[in-house]
Design an enzyme around this catalytic site. Structure first.
Site, mmCIF file in Angstrom:
data_model
loop_
_atom_site.group_PDB
_atom_site.id
_atom_site.type_symbol
_atom_site.label_atom_id
_atom_site.label_comp_id
_atom_site.label_asym_id
_atom_site.label_seq_id
_atom_site.Cartn_x
_atom_site.Cartn_y
_atom_site.Cartn_z
ATOM 1 N N HIS A 109 74.447 50.506 49.701
ATOM 2 C CA HIS A 109 74.392 49.042 49.572
ATOM 3 C C HIS A 109 74.843 48.335 50.849
ATOM 4 C CE1 HIS A 109 76.082 45.122 47.948
ATOM 5 N NE2 HIS A 109 74.801 45.057 47.659
ATOM 6 N N ASN A 123 81.847 43.101 46.236
ATOM 7 C CA ASN A 123 81.665 42.017 45.266
ATOM 8 C C ASN A 123 82.679 42.065 44.136
ATOM 9 O OD1 ASN A 123 79.704 40.600 46.599
ATOM 10 N ND2 ASN A 123 78.044 41.836 45.754
ATOM 11 N N GLU A 175 78.091 50.485 51.471
ATOM 12 C CA GLU A 175 78.804 51.081 50.335
ATOM 13 C C GLU A 175 77.959 52.231 49.760
ATOM 14 O OE1 GLU A 175 81.438 47.797 48.364
ATOM 15 O OE2 GLU A 175 79.495 46.886 48.779
HETATM 16 P P1 NAD Z 1 63.381 39.873 48.699
HETATM 17 O O1 NAD Z 1 62.780 39.161 47.539
HETATM 18 O O2 NAD Z 1 63.701 39.129 49.945
HETATM 19 O O3 NAD Z 1 62.422 41.088 49.115
HETATM 20 C C1 NAD Z 1 61.802 41.950 48.212
HETATM 21 C C2 NAD Z 1 60.574 42.565 48.879
HETATM 22 O O4 NAD Z 1 60.061 43.561 48.009
HETATM 23 C C3 NAD Z 1 59.452 41.562 49.138
HETATM 24 O O5 NAD Z 1 58.983 41.730 50.468
HETATM 25 C C4 NAD Z 1 58.379 41.961 48.118
HETATM 26 O O6 NAD Z 1 57.039 41.727 48.582
HETATM 27 C C5 NAD Z 1 58.648 43.437 47.971
HETATM 28 N N1 NAD Z 1 58.167 44.046 46.724
HETATM 29 C C6 NAD Z 1 57.883 43.474 45.540
HETATM 30 N N2 NAD Z 1 57.488 44.412 44.666
HETATM 31 C C7 NAD Z 1 57.524 45.592 45.312
HETATM 32 C C8 NAD Z 1 57.213 46.929 44.957
HETATM 33 N N3 NAD Z 1 56.783 47.244 43.744
HETATM 34 N N4 NAD Z 1 57.366 47.898 45.910
HETATM 35 C C9 NAD Z 1 57.791 47.580 47.141
HETATM 36 N N5 NAD Z 1 58.096 46.332 47.532
HETATM 37 C C10 NAD Z 1 57.968 45.371 46.630
HETATM 38 O O7 NAD Z 1 64.678 40.607 48.126
HETATM 39 P P2 NAD Z 1 66.027 41.048 48.890
HETATM 40 O O8 NAD Z 1 66.973 39.915 48.897
HETATM 41 O O9 NAD Z 1 65.658 41.730 50.155
HETATM 42 O O10 NAD Z 1 66.592 42.096 47.836
HETATM 43 C C11 NAD Z 1 66.052 43.408 47.740
HETATM 44 C C12 NAD Z 1 67.130 44.313 47.161
HETATM 45 O O11 NAD Z 1 68.263 44.268 48.021
HETATM 46 C C13 NAD Z 1 67.629 43.917 45.785
HETATM 47 O O12 NAD Z 1 67.885 45.087 45.042
HETATM 48 C C14 NAD Z 1 68.934 43.181 46.065
HETATM 49 O O13 NAD Z 1 69.875 43.313 45.017
HETATM 50 C C15 NAD Z 1 69.419 43.937 47.267
HETATM 51 N N6 NAD Z 1 70.369 43.192 48.136
HETATM 52 C C16 NAD Z 1 70.105 41.921 48.535
HETATM 53 C C17 NAD Z 1 71.048 41.233 49.339
HETATM 54 C C18 NAD Z 1 70.790 39.825 49.834
HETATM 55 O O14 NAD Z 1 71.746 39.210 50.352
HETATM 56 N N7 NAD Z 1 69.589 39.289 49.737
HETATM 57 C C19 NAD Z 1 72.229 41.896 49.736
HETATM 58 C C20 NAD Z 1 72.434 43.229 49.332
HETATM 59 C C21 NAD Z 1 71.509 43.856 48.535
#
Ligand code: NAD
Length: 285
Positions: free
Chosen positions: A144, A195, A156
């Site tokens: 993470h 968190n 993490e």
């Molecule tokens: P996001 O919405 O910015 O990006 C998600 C991406 O996944 C998009 O580009 C989308 O087109 C793509 N996608 C959709 N369906 C898909 C599939 N079936 N296969 C592959 N790609 C697919 O989301 P994010 O904020 O980058 O979050 C992604 C993950 O990271 C989540 O699990 C979230 O909990 C985790 N995360 C996010 C943050 C943050 O601050 N944004 C921090 C830590 C962890």
């Protein structure tokens, strides 16, 4: 025998996936990024270019020489089989929807070589909820990252009871190799370490202000002076942006959350004060 990780595939090129792919490539790994459409891949290429600029702006060592080449060098594809056929490690950063992640792991388990390690970047879902879909629970765990991975560089690492300790160690070593500080969890915990600490702090700050006990800047000042921390909870909330904390509070089953959500909405969200990104949140920028 130690496990070697050279080829890394990132699934999902959104906010976090693009940063993970870029940080990994910046440290010399061979990186492929997968997303579901050509539009998403064009957006990814732009995100990589933006990250190159950010690394230079933040004076990351080596950025002036290689940041642009790194952005151009990440392979992009919408073909999941091709993306993972040679991967040592797949890092999954697809949207935070359990059924979508489970389906992704079901396909991945069939397409990836037997040796490939899978890691989820999920913030709120436990790896146990996905492990049975991977076809290889011993080679699956959570890795993470925090937003702005190059600066907020914790990684993490959290396995399930099925994760092979050698796989866990290989992922810890990989995290170090891409410039992260690995944080090892001994068992599963929603919210990991960061968190688990941060969310109660932010909620406690909001409860003090929403309850009329003290102004946000007085809460922040107390935390800074009393603990030596550089920022108080409202300064942190302005960086995160108020929308995500609002959505979490508004959907929480905890009865203490509803009044905090209502307070945030009436005083900040409805007035367009969403944090640094909009020029004003709890503070003006
Ligand atoms: P996001 O919405 O910015 O990006 C998600 C991406 O996944 C998009 O580009 C989308 O087109 C793509 N996608 C959709 N369906 C898909 C599939 N079936 N296969 C592959 N790609 C697919 O989301 P994010 O904020 O980058 O979050 C992604 C993950 O990271 C989540 O699990 C979230 O909990 C985790 N995360 C996010 C943050 C943050 O601050 N944004 C921090 C830590 C962890």
């Amino acid at each position: 025998m130690s496990i070697e990780i050279r080829k890394v595939t990132v699934l999902g090129t959104g906010v976090l996936g693009s940063q993970i792919a870029y940080q990994t490539a910046f440290h010399g790994f061979d990186v492929t990024a997968y997303d579901i459409s050509d539009e998403a891949l064009s957006a990814a290429r732009k995100r990589f270019e933006g990250l190159a600029a950010a690394y230079k702006n933040d004076h990351m060592p080596g950025a002036d020489d290689k940041a642009d080449a790194v952005a151009a060098g990440i392979a992009l594809t919408t073909d999941l089989g091709a993306a993972v056929k040679d991967a040592d490690l797949v890092i999954e950063a697809v949207p935070e929807v359990l059924s979508l992640k489970q389906e992704t792991y079901r396909k991945l388990g069939e397409l990836a070589p037997e040796r490939t390690i899978f890691a989820t970047n999920s913030s709120t879902l436990l790896p146990s909820a996905m492990k049975d879909f991977t076809g290889r629970p011993d080679k699956f765990l959570a890795l993470h990252f925090a937003n702005q991975v190059w600066k907020m560089n914790t990684a993490e690492v959290m396995g399930t009871p099925d994760t092979d300790p050698a796989v866990f160690q290989a992922v810890v070593d990989f995290a170090k190799a891409i410039g992260m500080v690995p944080i090892e969890l001994h068992k599963e915990k929603a919210g990991y370490v960061l968190n688990s600490l941060l969310v109660p702090l932010l909620n406690a700050g909001m409860a003090l202000a929403a309850g009329g006990y003290a102004e946000p800047d007085a809460v922040d000042k107390t935390w800074r002076i009393g603990t030596g921390a550089p920022m108080g909870p409202f300064q942190i909330l302005d960086i995160i942006g108020l929308t995500t904390p609002y959505n979490i509070l508004a959907n929480s089953p905890d009865p203490a959350a509803a009044p905090l959500a209502a307070w945030l909405k009436a005083n900040y969200i409805d007035q367009g004060k969403l944090g640094i990104a909009t020029g004003e949140g709890f503070y003006k920028y």
